[in-house]
Design a protein around this motif. Sequence first.
Motif, mmCIF file in Angstrom:
data_model
loop_
_atom_site.group_PDB
_atom_site.id
_atom_site.type_symbol
_atom_site.label_atom_id
_atom_site.label_comp_id
_atom_site.label_asym_id
_atom_site.label_seq_id
_atom_site.Cartn_x
_atom_site.Cartn_y
_atom_site.Cartn_z
ATOM 1 N N LEU A 107 0.836 -1.208 0.000
ATOM 2 C CA LEU A 107 0.000 0.000 0.000
ATOM 3 C C LEU A 107 0.873 1.262 0.000
ATOM 4 C CD1 LEU A 107 -2.920 -1.106 2.364
ATOM 5 C CD2 LEU A 107 -2.983 -0.861 -0.104
ATOM 6 N N ASP A 108 2.036 1.174 0.642
ATOM 7 C CA ASP A 108 2.972 2.312 0.581
ATOM 8 C C ASP A 108 3.475 2.507 -0.848
ATOM 9 O OD1 ASP A 108 2.789 3.155 3.171
ATOM 10 O OD2 ASP A 108 4.423 1.870 3.899
ATOM 11 N N LEU A 109 3.682 1.375 -1.514
ATOM 12 C CA LEU A 109 4.123 1.468 -2.913
ATOM 13 C C LEU A 109 3.059 2.197 -3.737
ATOM 14 C CD1 LEU A 109 6.129 0.709 -5.139
ATOM 15 C CD2 LEU A 109 4.927 -1.462 -5.381
ATOM 16 N N ILE A 110 1.799 1.815 -3.527
ATOM 17 C CA ILE A 110 0.708 2.508 -4.234
ATOM 18 C C ILE A 110 0.784 4.010 -3.936
ATOM 19 C CG2 ILE A 110 -1.781 2.923 -4.204
ATOM 20 C CD1 ILE A 110 -2.328 0.055 -4.086
ATOM 21 N N TYR A 111 0.952 4.327 -2.662
ATOM 22 C CA TYR A 111 0.931 5.737 -2.236
ATOM 23 C C TYR A 111 2.087 6.529 -2.862
ATOM 24 C CZ TYR A 111 -0.126 9.669 0.800
ATOM 25 O OH TYR A 111 -0.473 10.898 1.279
ATOM 26 N N SER A 112 3.188 5.828 -3.162
ATOM 27 C CA SER A 112 4.344 6.538 -3.732
ATOM 28 C C SER A 112 4.023 7.076 -5.135
ATOM 29 C CB SER A 112 5.573 5.625 -3.757
ATOM 30 O OG SER A 112 5.400 4.612 -4.714
ATOM 31 N N TYR A 113 2.949 6.609 -5.739
ATOM 32 C CA TYR A 113 2.572 7.123 -7.064
ATOM 33 C C TYR A 113 1.678 8.346 -6.972
ATOM 34 C CZ TYR A 113 4.704 3.070 -9.033
ATOM 35 O OH TYR A 113 5.632 2.147 -9.380
ATOM 36 N N PRO A 155 -13.650 -4.459 10.266
ATOM 37 C CA PRO A 155 -12.610 -3.412 10.334
ATOM 38 C C PRO A 155 -12.933 -2.218 9.434
ATOM 39 C CG PRO A 155 -11.636 -5.587 9.924
ATOM 40 C CD PRO A 155 -13.120 -5.758 9.833
ATOM 41 N N PHE A 156 -13.753 -2.437 8.410
ATOM 42 C CA PHE A 156 -14.068 -1.348 7.488
ATOM 43 C C PHE A 156 -15.348 -0.597 7.864
ATOM 44 C CE2 PHE A 156 -10.664 -2.709 4.908
ATOM 45 C CZ PHE A 156 -10.432 -1.717 3.968
ATOM 46 N N PHE A 157 -15.878 -0.900 9.053
ATOM 47 C CA PHE A 157 -17.115 -0.263 9.507
ATOM 48 C C PHE A 157 -17.023 1.263 9.391
ATOM 49 C CE2 PHE A 157 -19.614 1.247 13.352
ATOM 50 C CZ PHE A 157 -20.857 1.109 12.729
ATOM 51 N N LYS A 158 -17.956 1.837 8.667
ATOM 52 C CA LYS A 158 -18.047 3.296 8.488
ATOM 53 C C LYS A 158 -16.768 3.929 7.953
ATOM 54 C CE LYS A 158 -21.749 4.628 11.572
ATOM 55 N NZ LYS A 158 -22.157 5.427 12.687
ATOM 56 N N SER A 159 -15.991 3.178 7.166
ATOM 57 C CA SER A 159 -14.728 3.737 6.681
ATOM 58 C C SER A 159 -14.905 4.410 5.323
ATOM 59 C CB SER A 159 -13.684 2.634 6.556
ATOM 60 O OG SER A 159 -14.132 1.713 5.595
ATOM 61 N N ALA A 160 -16.086 4.286 4.731
ATOM 62 C CA ALA A 160 -16.275 4.866 3.404
ATOM 63 C C ALA A 160 -17.735 5.272 3.247
ATOM 64 C CB ALA A 160 -15.920 3.822 2.337
ATOM 65 N N THR A 161 -17.938 6.300 2.455
ATOM 66 C CA THR A 161 -19.302 6.711 2.166
ATOM 67 C C THR A 161 -19.866 5.756 1.094
ATOM 68 O OG1 THR A 161 -20.494 8.450 1.038
ATOM 69 C CG2 THR A 161 -18.183 8.518 0.798
ATOM 70 N N SER A 162 -21.165 5.681 0.937
ATOM 71 C CA SER A 162 -21.682 4.684 -0.013
ATOM 72 C C SER A 162 -22.343 5.346 -1.219
ATOM 73 C CB SER A 162 -22.668 3.757 0.680
ATOM 74 O OG SER A 162 -23.945 4.315 0.651
ATOM 75 N N GLN A 171 -6.320 4.287 6.156
ATOM 76 C CA GLN A 171 -6.801 5.490 6.854
ATOM 77 C C GLN A 171 -5.744 6.597 6.930
ATOM 78 O OE1 GLN A 171 -8.094 4.403 10.751
ATOM 79 N NE2 GLN A 171 -6.198 3.348 11.236
ATOM 80 N N PHE A 172 -4.461 6.217 6.731
ATOM 81 C CA PHE A 172 -3.425 7.263 6.730
ATOM 82 C C PHE A 172 -3.254 7.918 5.361
ATOM 83 C CE2 PHE A 172 -2.214 4.798 10.497
ATOM 84 C CZ PHE A 172 -2.215 5.832 11.419
ATOM 85 N N HIS A 173 -3.801 7.283 4.335
ATOM 86 C CA HIS A 173 -3.694 7.878 2.987
ATOM 87 C C HIS A 173 -4.897 8.794 2.777
ATOM 88 C CE1 HIS A 173 -1.242 4.105 1.617
ATOM 89 N NE2 HIS A 173 -0.600 4.837 2.502
ATOM 90 N N SER A 174 -4.989 9.811 3.612
ATOM 91 C CA SER A 174 -6.244 10.562 3.646
ATOM 92 C C SER A 174 -6.473 11.401 2.393
ATOM 93 C CB SER A 174 -6.282 11.440 4.889
ATOM 94 O OG SER A 174 -5.138 12.244 4.894
ATOM 95 N N ASP A 175 -5.433 11.651 1.597
ATOM 96 C CA ASP A 175 -5.665 12.448 0.388
ATOM 97 C C ASP A 175 -5.871 11.576 -0.862
ATOM 98 O OD1 ASP A 175 -3.102 11.617 0.787
ATOM 99 O OD2 ASP A 175 -2.145 13.429 0.002
ATOM 100 N N VAL A 176 -5.841 10.258 -0.689
ATOM 101 C CA VAL A 176 -6.073 9.364 -1.833
ATOM 102 C C VAL A 176 -7.479 8.782 -1.734
ATOM 103 C CG1 VAL A 176 -5.425 7.158 -2.883
ATOM 104 C CG2 VAL A 176 -3.663 8.736 -2.117
#
Length: 371
Positions: free
Chosen positions: A135-141, A203-210, A176-181
């Motif tokens: 996931l860090d690799l993804i974020y590096s892009y 673990p994903f409870f309420k982590s995204a809007t639908s 949750q730390f990639h808040s701008d992606v």
Amino acid sequence: MNPFKYGQIVQDKDFCQRPALIKRLSDVIEKGQNVYIQGERRIGKTSLICECVRQLKKHRLIYIDLLEVKTSDDFIKRIIAAIVSMEQKSGMVEQIFKKLAHIHPTISFDPMTGMPTIGFDGSIPFSQDSIHGILDLIYSYHSKQRSIVVVFDEFQDILNLKNSKEVLAVFRSKVQFHSDVSYLFSGSVCNKMVGIFSDPDSPFFKSATSLSVGPLDKDNFQKFLSKKFTLGKRTVVQEVWDRIFEICSDVPGDIQQFCDALWDISTKQEQITIEHIPMALETIFAHEFKGYETTLKIISGQQLQVLTGLARMGGKAPTSAEFSRGLGGIAVSSIKKSIERLINLKVVFYIEEEYRFTNPFFRAWLLFKSL
Ligand SMILES: Nc1ncnc2c1ncn2[C@@H]1O[C@H](COP(=O)(O)OP(=O)(O)OP(=O)(O)O)[C@@H](O)[C@H]1O
Ligand SMILES: [Mg+2]
């Protein structure tokens, strides 16, 4: 040439616009929010996402398909393959090979097309580090100038993993730390998707809007399809449109498949009327009947009876006394069991308070055969 497209992502001129949904999704992406997108099969979820990112222009799409993913190793490999695929387009494969040297990627070229295929030596064991690393690799892009949008399609299949809860927890703790992606989670098995995002134990409870994707606006879609027939010098009477939308329960992928068949059985200058419908259905049956027969081979006599009952009487009240009588008095408990099996086999599914055929043409075939 036949202008109808189905069974594939449609974009640009092939995409019948959905302005309200595109606007909502664009807003979410631009704010870097996470969203889970759900809707029934072939309703247009993947096309909506791809078209939206295409229209945004400034964003790059990392598209990860989790359909039938079975192991955490496969899960990680699919993410890596998606990054490699994005980098192939920009000719940066070497860089990604360097970043991934520790998991020994291999490359081979298709002798016919020259297209590269990426493989990995050995398996990638599941650990917090391996998921966080990827996931860090993804974020590096991701950068301010060129944001990324990360799409996990058929996300509900993550529940196939033996350690799905653990994978989801590790995954979520990083996302949750990639808040701008913007992470987009799309899926078609609605109850599973709802479980991941709305169950307080997940673990994903309420982590995204639908965001729900429903049918296209009927008038717009009919106009969009009519234009294609007109360009091919064919006209379609209104009665036919109404029948197509009804048979297909307004599902765009099935409607396009129907139009494709109507096109094939008609010629220039022809007016397509209600008489063309059985002919079009027969061409679809000719392509699909082997699949229908395979299903019939694996279900019991009673399950077939219930299935044909659903085809004849509809799926709104299959546990009613009337439905049972219509099947010669099969016990309601047996009907319930049969429906459970048909759902497990993905032959029918439950939506908007009714059981519906996953493939509307299978239903039409059962009625046509009077089975
Ligand atoms: N906006 C649209 N305009 C025209 N056709 C569409 C549109 N959206 C979907 N379709 C039709 O539906 C088909 C399926 O679209 P898509 O693959 O995007 O759906 P999906 O919901 O992701 O399906 P699945 O659940 O099977 O992955 C397309 O090939 C096309 O025929
Ligand atoms: Mg899809």
